[in-house]
Design an enzyme around this catalytic site. Sequence first.
Site, mmCIF file in Angstrom:
data_model
loop_
_atom_site.group_PDB
_atom_site.id
_atom_site.type_symbol
_atom_site.label_atom_id
_atom_site.label_comp_id
_atom_site.label_asym_id
_atom_site.label_seq_id
_atom_site.Cartn_x
_atom_site.Cartn_y
_atom_site.Cartn_z
ATOM 1 N N LYS A 6 1.101 -1.231 -0.494
ATOM 2 C CA LYS A 6 -0.111 0.520 -0.105
ATOM 3 C C LYS A 6 1.338 1.519 0.128
ATOM 4 O O LYS A 6 2.203 0.702 -0.118
ATOM 5 C CB LYS A 6 -1.179 0.194 1.148
ATOM 6 C CG LYS A 6 -1.721 -1.501 1.403
ATOM 7 C CD LYS A 6 -2.632 -1.340 0.247
ATOM 8 C CE LYS A 6 -3.275 -2.907 0.032
ATOM 9 N NZ LYS A 6 -4.352 -3.626 1.080
HETATM 10 C C1 LIG Z 1 -4.876 -4.233 1.736
HETATM 11 C C2 LIG Z 1 -6.397 -4.108 1.296
HETATM 12 C C3 LIG Z 1 -7.709 -4.352 2.283
HETATM 13 C C4 LIG Z 1 -7.531 -5.278 3.991
HETATM 14 O O1 LIG Z 1 -5.593 -5.039 4.598
HETATM 15 P P1 LIG Z 1 -4.686 -5.763 5.661
HETATM 16 O O2 LIG Z 1 -3.755 -4.412 6.038
HETATM 17 O O3 LIG Z 1 -3.987 -6.329 3.910
HETATM 18 O O4 LIG Z 1 -5.443 -6.174 6.446
HETATM 19 C C5 LIG Z 1 -9.063 -4.461 2.962
HETATM 20 N N1 LIG Z 1 -9.438 -3.762 1.845
HETATM 21 C C6 LIG Z 1 -8.493 -3.803 0.462
HETATM 22 C C7 LIG Z 1 -9.143 -2.740 -0.360
HETATM 23 C C8 LIG Z 1 -7.433 -3.904 0.984
HETATM 24 O O5 LIG Z 1 -6.723 -3.753 -1.018
#
Ligand SMILES: *Cc1c(COP(=O)(O)O)cnc(C)c1O
Length: 390
Positions: free
Chosen positions: A189
């Site tokens: 991210k």
């Molecule tokens: C990455 C992601 C999540 C979950 O986040 P984590 O930190 O991996 O638990 C939820 N929704 C979307 C759209 C994501 O890309």
Amino acid sequence: MTNDSIPFLPYGRQSVDEADVAAVVEALRSDYLTTGPAVAAFEAKLARAVGAEHAIAVSSGTMALHAAYAAAGIGPGDEVVVPATTFLATANAAVYVGASPVFSDVDPDTGLMSAVHLERRVGKQTRAIVPVHLNGMPCDLQAIATCAERVGAIVIEDAAHALGASYRDRPVGCGAHSRMTVLSFHPVKHITTGEGGAVVTNDEALAKRLRQFRNHGMTHEATAFEEPSPGPWYYEQQSLGHNGRITDIQCALGSSQLDKLAGFIERRRQIAARYDLQLAGLTGIEPVIGTRSDAVSAYHLYAVLIDFEGFGVTRAQVMQRLRERGIGTQVHYIPVPSQPYYRRITAYDAGDYPGAVRYYQRELSLPMYPALSDSDVDRVVRELRVSLGI
Ligand SMILES: *Cc1c(COP(=O)(O)O)cnc(C)c1O
């Protein structure tokens, strides 16, 4: 088989520098490893960055979704409408709180929740609508908020892809069209804390419930006690929560990363522009649109829609060929209602999600992260063309 002399390009990865390393080392030497000042400092910085009153940092984006749904009082008998094209966690968190996820179809060319389809999925039981700003591009929040208001539901944004994006000249997370916004700090991210996530909101009561949820549903605050306090050791569990805490080590990294967010996004924008330019005019390869007059993308993924059949190859073959040439790609996402688990607990019919299926069949996410060089981008496009036979 990969060539050792050519660096492997994953589809996404973190950017960690010496300042990040120093920040983590400093946290490790401090008095607090968890629930300390680095957590509060990160939350304050994050709230400022998105223009929200409160930020509550937790152990993952998934935990942030769980906390948000719980804080909103969503439970058994309630429906949470999520797009069919998203990461599993958006839907799973509804199941965690005992609610039912309801899937709404997406636009076949952007993968975004479509207000038209949403209208057919909402009803008396809808408690929340959760738009996902896929690839970093904000959904049509105005239309979604109008729909939510009409049925008495709240909007919770899943902005795991969209830290740094904006909608109608305001940052995603500012709460202009939603009650809460959820973020993730997984390494792919925009900023990372290793694992981590946050909920941002302007609602003080929700912020309080989110903090309580993160810590087992308990409070140490004397003014909040339901029963008389027998002494200084006393604490109360007032709801069911979780250990959703994030460490000071992680938040020290998060604060250091946040300092670089604007630069990260700018580099992502340049990479997207270079891909756009190089792919322009190639029949059968359509980049998912990265610019819109009412929104600015955070360029999380660089997604292209490819007519694999037209090229006479399968997606699996293309991914394999690229991998052999040192290029990682991924597919975002398999429509969630088609997962075996959701087929068992909901009435799935592929015909209900033509947009999600059409998007999924063509999608391929090419490498996208700030450290990618211009020549890396050129190499990806060159190898993609070779693998498609053009
Ligand atoms: C990455 C992601 C999540 C979950 O986040 P984590 O930190 O991996 O638990 C939820 N929704 C979307 C759209 C994501 O890309």
